[in-house]
Design an enzyme around this catalytic site. Structure first.
Site, PDB file in Angstrom:
ATOM      1  N   LYS A 217       0.835  -1.210   0.000  1.00  0.00           N
ATOM      2  CA  LYS A 217       0.000   0.000   0.000  1.00  0.00           C
ATOM      3  C   LYS A 217       0.865   1.254   0.000  1.00  0.00           C
ATOM      4  O   LYS A 217       0.587   2.228  -0.706  1.00  0.00           O
ATOM      5  CB  LYS A 217      -0.906  -0.015   1.234  1.00  0.00           C
ATOM      6  CG  LYS A 217      -1.599   1.307   1.551  1.00  0.00           C
ATOM      7  CD  LYS A 217      -2.636   1.664   0.508  1.00  0.00           C
ATOM      8  CE  LYS A 217      -3.226   3.050   0.739  1.00  0.00           C
ATOM      9  NZ  LYS A 217      -3.854   3.243   2.036  1.00  0.00           N
ATOM     10  N   CYS A 271      -3.353  10.107   1.985  1.00  0.00           N
ATOM     11  CA  CYS A 271      -2.404   9.043   1.613  1.00  0.00           C
ATOM     12  C   CYS A 271      -1.082   9.541   1.027  1.00  0.00           C
ATOM     13  O   CYS A 271      -0.013   9.258   1.572  1.00  0.00           O
ATOM     14  CB  CYS A 271      -3.072   8.086   0.622  1.00  0.00           C
ATOM     15  SG  CYS A 271      -4.468   7.169   1.315  1.00  0.00           S
TER      16      CYS A 271
END
Length: 444
Positions: A217, A271
């Protein structure tokens, strides 16, 4: 009782009860998505006003399809919220943790919320339960923090890691269609988690070692961050060569193996500005140095200041300065058509503008946030008598604005279009002084 087969039967019959801890922009869509495919879901969050709002069927943030699905799941009685953490866990077979993992002091990961949940779980009976972590975490967190804390008192519970892969604004579609990664601590936990997510995900599901899943991720978002930084660096080079980045991008991307991304005011959201630092700060270990990743972060973080410099240059070309000029900023959310302002580049732009100008006006139909500038709820009033119009977010509402009307409203028709939503030629043909990231304009 065999934990695997007990849970397997519950998952296959959709009679497993799922608890989702943390009902933010990942947790709530995740909870409602599982509810929508037939599972009973209990939502829990420390934020009591948030729970009350959700229980009334009121969407706590902007997300396409959220209003309708939230009301539907509540009416079906398949989705409930619970204030008691203990009752939430005792009434569930599967626990999905979606708490935030922000950056703390010294750009280090702040895992306090995750650790608090793990400690709370360790005090409860978890045997025959499956615990799934969806929060973004530094490599080694499962091995060094999550598993030791939870397993300290619950030897027979199962634990897996499933990094979320959704984008605010498209959460419900991406939860279903984006391939998912499942990191297992033990293969049984991975197989059960895969069985669960197969009810939800229409795309491929990959089973892998938990540390690979942790890193995957972070690498995905670091890849994007580095490539945005490359585009921004090229845009600065284009300004030096007095050429248009947009034209260069079009030409370069005609090559089948090249995909030069868009340049812009920087990156934001939960993110991209964070995950590269999670990647470089493994759990229980010294930080890792990466010249490319760290340089990319600096480049993207520098873009808000560059946007302000463009505005200064534009004003200087008509013998004006930021001091005494009215500056209008369109859009403060970190990307188009969402209400999320987390780590938005607009904040850096506005704070820098406020150092020199007392009249900075913000208009954004998606949020009430203004980062200290004057908030205006009327688009045309915010533009009226402005000396510089800075487009920071490319909301759909802005893309269809009439350039002639914009010009007629402004005191000095200067546009700094950081998202390239307007055609530079059309703007300049009608006498607007048009600038962009990677484009110096013809009015120099």
């Amino acid at each position: 009782m065999n934990n695997k087969f007990f849970l397997q039967d519950l998952i296959e019959g959709k009679s497993a009860s799922i608890a989702v801890i943390g009902l933010g922009q990942v947790g709530l869509p995740t909870a409602l998505s599982f509810c929508d495919v037939g599972f009973s879901v209990i939502g829990n969050d420390l934020n009591q006003p948030l729970l009350q709002k959700i229980s009334r069927g009121e969407s706590p943030f902007e997300e396409h399809g959220l209003d309708k699905l939230l009301k539907s799941c509540i009416e079906s009685k398949k989705f409930t919220v619970e204030t008691s953490f203990k009752k939430t866990i005792s009434d569930s077979n599967i626990v999905i943790v979606c708490v935030p993992t922000p950056l703390g002091d010294g750009i280090k990961p702040d895992l306090s919320a995750l650790e608090n949940v793990c400690n709370s779980l360790s005090n409860l009976e978890l045997n025959e339960k499956l615990i799934i972590i969806e929060s973004s975490i530094p490599p080694g967190t499962m091995e060094n923090i999550v598993v030791p804390i939870i397993k300290k008192t619950n030897k027979d519970c199962m634990i897996a890691f499933v990094p979320e892969r959704l984008s605010p604004g498209q959460a419900f579609s991406e939860i279903r269609t984006t391939p998912r990664i499942i990191g297992y601590v033990h293969k049984i936990s991975g197989e059960l988690t895969k069985l669960l997510y197969e009810n939800l995900v229409t795309s491929k599901i990959f089973l892998t070692n938990v540390k690979v899943a942790e890193i995957s991720k972070l690498v995905e978002n670091t890849f994007r961050d580095v490539n945005v930084a490359l585009a921004n660096e090229i845009s600065l080079i284009c300004e030096r060569y007095d050429m248009d980045f947009l034209e260069l991008q079009k030409v370069c991307n005609s090559h089948p193996r090249v995909n030069l991304l868009d340049a812009g005011p920087g990156v934001g959201g939960p993110c991209l500005p964070k995950d590269p630092f999670l990647l470089l700060n493994p759990s229980n270990s010294e930080s890792i140095s990466s010249k490319i990743i760290e340089s990319a972060r600096k480049t993207n973080d520098s873009m808000p200041n560059h946007v302000v410099e463009i505005a200064k240059t534009a004003l200087a070309n008509v013998d004006k300065s930021l001091t005494g000029s009215k500056i209008t900023v369109l859009g403060v959310t970190y990307k188009a058509n969402v209400s999320d302002v987390r780590l938005s580049p607009a904040k850096g732009i506005i704070l820098k503008l406020l150092e020199s100008s007392n009249e900075v006006i913000v208009y954004d139909p998606q949020t009430s946030e203004s980062f200290g500038a004057q908030k205006n709820t009327n688009l045309w009033n915010s533009i009226s008598d402005s000396d510089v119009l800075i487009i920071v977010t490319n909301h759909d509402e802005f893309k269809n604005l009439d350039l002639n009307q914009i010009k007629s409203k402004m005191n000095t028709p200067i546009i700094v279009d950081t998202r390239r939503i307007f055609d530079s030629n059309k703007a300049e043909e009608i006498g607007i002084m048009y600038y962009a990231v990677g484009y110096r304009g013809k009015h120099k």
